[in-house]
Design an enzyme around this catalytic site. Sequence first.
Site, PDB file in Angstrom:
ATOM      1  CB  CYS A 145      -1.203   0.161   1.086  1.00  0.00           C
ATOM      2  SG  CYS A 145      -2.082   1.543   1.179  1.00  0.00           S
ATOM      3  CB  CYS A 148      -0.987   3.581   8.389  1.00  0.00           C
ATOM      4  SG  CYS A 148      -2.828   3.971   6.798  1.00  0.00           S
ATOM      5  CB  CYS A 192      -1.050  -0.466   8.360  1.00  0.00           C
ATOM      6  SG  CYS A 192      -1.815  -1.734   7.191  1.00  0.00           S
ATOM      7  CB  CYS A 211     -16.243  -7.125   6.248  1.00  0.00           C
ATOM      8  SG  CYS A 211     -17.313  -6.967   7.461  1.00  0.00           S
ATOM      9  CB  CYS A 231     -18.974  -4.443   5.086  1.00  0.00           C
ATOM     10  SG  CYS A 231     -17.687  -3.237   5.872  1.00  0.00           S
ATOM     11  CB  CYS A 276     -17.881  -0.007   9.074  1.00  0.00           C
ATOM     12  SG  CYS A 276     -17.491  -0.713  10.486  1.00  0.00           S
ATOM     13  NE  ARG A 293     -18.467  -5.653  13.600  1.00  0.00           N
ATOM     14  CZ  ARG A 293     -17.932  -4.122  12.894  1.00  0.00           C
ATOM     15  NH1 ARG A 293     -17.421  -3.799  11.867  1.00  0.00           N
ATOM     16  NH2 ARG A 293     -19.258  -4.675  12.727  1.00  0.00           N
TER      17      ARG A 293
HETATM   18  N1  SAM Z   1      -6.773  -0.132   3.348  1.00  0.00           N
HETATM   19  C1  SAM Z   1      -7.515   0.679   4.369  1.00  0.00           C
HETATM   20  C2  SAM Z   1      -8.221   1.993   4.438  1.00  0.00           C
HETATM   21  O1  SAM Z   1      -6.986   2.322   5.729  1.00  0.00           O
HETATM   22  O2  SAM Z   1      -9.079   2.975   4.923  1.00  0.00           O
HETATM   23  C3  SAM Z   1      -8.834  -0.199   4.789  1.00  0.00           C
HETATM   24  C4  SAM Z   1      -7.921  -1.674   5.642  1.00  0.00           C
HETATM   25  S1  SAM Z   1      -6.815  -0.891   6.362  1.00  0.00           S
HETATM   26  C5  SAM Z   1      -5.952  -2.285   7.601  1.00  0.00           C
HETATM   27  C6  SAM Z   1      -8.261  -0.555   7.771  1.00  0.00           C
HETATM   28  C7  SAM Z   1      -8.606  -0.266   9.810  1.00  0.00           C
HETATM   29  O3  SAM Z   1      -7.705  -1.632  10.149  1.00  0.00           O
HETATM   30  C8  SAM Z   1      -7.694   0.712   9.330  1.00  0.00           C
HETATM   31  O4  SAM Z   1      -7.915   2.028   9.342  1.00  0.00           O
HETATM   32  C9  SAM Z   1      -6.751   0.484  11.222  1.00  0.00           C
HETATM   33  O5  SAM Z   1      -8.294   1.488  11.919  1.00  0.00           O
HETATM   34  C10 SAM Z   1      -7.058  -0.837  11.157  1.00  0.00           C
HETATM   35  N2  SAM Z   1      -5.752  -1.699  11.193  1.00  0.00           N
HETATM   36  C11 SAM Z   1      -4.497  -1.307  10.385  1.00  0.00           C
HETATM   37  N3  SAM Z   1      -3.820  -2.268  11.416  1.00  0.00           N
HETATM   38  C12 SAM Z   1      -3.909  -2.137  12.512  1.00  0.00           C
HETATM   39  C13 SAM Z   1      -2.878  -2.659  13.387  1.00  0.00           C
HETATM   40  N4  SAM Z   1      -1.528  -3.068  13.509  1.00  0.00           N
HETATM   41  N5  SAM Z   1      -3.658  -2.566  14.838  1.00  0.00           N
HETATM   42  C14 SAM Z   1      -5.022  -2.264  14.614  1.00  0.00           C
HETATM   43  N6  SAM Z   1      -6.048  -1.948  14.462  1.00  0.00           N
HETATM   44  C15 SAM Z   1      -5.448  -2.033  12.854  1.00  0.00           C
HETATM   45 FE1  SF4 Z   2      -3.062   1.425   3.269  1.00  0.00          FE
HETATM   46 FE2  SF4 Z   2      -2.750  -0.199   5.573  1.00  0.00          FE
HETATM   47 FE3  SF4 Z   2      -2.987   2.456   5.952  1.00  0.00          FE
HETATM   48 FE4  SF4 Z   2      -4.896   1.042   4.935  1.00  0.00          FE
HETATM   49  S1  SF4 Z   2      -3.928   0.610   6.643  1.00  0.00           S
HETATM   50  S2  SF4 Z   2      -3.714   2.939   3.696  1.00  0.00           S
HETATM   51  S3  SF4 Z   2      -4.186  -0.669   3.412  1.00  0.00           S
HETATM   52  S4  SF4 Z   2      -0.992   1.298   5.293  1.00  0.00           S
END
Ligand code: SAM
Ligand code: SF4
Length: 333
Positions: free
Chosen positions: A62, A66, A69, A106, A137, A197, A272
């Site tokens: 990606c 973040c 992530c 989802c 979802c 959501c 949730r």
């Molecule tokens: N890429 C898309 C986005 O960011 O909207 C969808 C997937 S993203 C993985 C969905 C959500 O998962 C993130 O917004 C975050 O809140 C949660 N998430 C991702 N990695 C995480 C982690 N290591 N611990 C807790 N929550 C996490």
């Molecule tokens: Fe990409 Fe992870 Fe951020 Fe979603 S949360 S935009 S998958 S880096």
Amino acid sequence: MTSRVDKDSIEIRNNWSLKEVEALFDLPFNDLLFRAQTTHRQRFDPNAVQVSTLLSIKTGGCSEDCKYCSQSARNSSELEREKLVEVETVLKAAVEAKRSGSSRFCMGAAWRNPKGKDMEQLLTMVSGVKALGMESCMTLGMLSHDQAEKLKKAGLDYYNHNLDTSESYYEKVVTTRTYQDRLDTLENVREVGLNVCSGGIVGMGESRQDRAGLLATLANLPKQPDSVPINRLVKVAGTELGEMDDLEELDPLEFVRTIAVARILMPISWVRLSAGRETMSDELQALCYSAGANSIFSGERLLTTPNVEAGSDAELFNKLGLKVLSGEEVVLG
Ligand code: SAM
Ligand code: SF4
Ligand code: DTB
């Protein structure tokens, strides 16, 4: 509009001040839980939980940064980058999820936003899941009004897009998209009539005030989200937050307080318990259910990280006398 009364005469406010929300966090624990339980019972069966299953339909690589992530191309996690998975594979996983008792399926993609060329495949996934009689979802990153409309027309029920944290802490966590970008996506989703959501992550080093700020922003949206995922940070090796040795796990009772405040602020939303359950004791999860959490992700995997072991939810539900809601019983507020 600052508040409305729903069909069951439940007051839904969207004028919460930060001070009011902080005051809820500051209540004696028993008083906070009593208020959350009272609110929960106005709308929901306190002994029933909605269950969703997650599938990563496009993993890794990606472009976003973040810091929590595993899927960001900017971190050094070992995750393999994969292409968008075939529709057939998605539908097989959805059939399995339905068989194991999930009412919602989802699908998550590691994208900043979906590209035009992927839309056809995504729409076929949505209609396929719908045909199985499950709620669907998707979480695909930022969405334009037009993309949201197409997904809605294909039968999508929910779109997940999290605010993640408070507006002021946000820049410490993500820099490649703004808080306003996230609010804009939520607006596009809301405008086409998709159920929203939206929630966040706690345990990223934020303060109680940030947790209060996140929940106040969610509650004060023009329409409160239908589902509110509360994730506890999963520290993934190779990510910035995962490598921060001095970042301690959020105090479990503070986590319960966060759930309770979410329940009080958003009385008709599904709250949730999301990422982070793998490392939560039965006792902590039980407290979360009694603080108003009424939805979980089941299965041994979230998107890229482990969830709970097979059978352990059923065992805990049995001990607590909780039942899993079937698709027909899951009614929107
Ligand atoms: N890429 C898309 C986005 O960011 O909207 C969808 C997937 S993203 C993985 C969905 C959500 O998962 C993130 O917004 C975050 O809140 C949660 N998430 C991702 N990695 C995480 C982690 N290591 N611990 C807790 N929550 C996490
Ligand atoms: Fe990409 Fe992870 Fe951020 Fe979603 S949360 S935009 S998958 S880096
Ligand atoms: C949400 O708030 N939590 C889910 C879902 N929405 C998509 C994702 C949790 C991801 C946890 C880290 C992982 O497995 O990669």
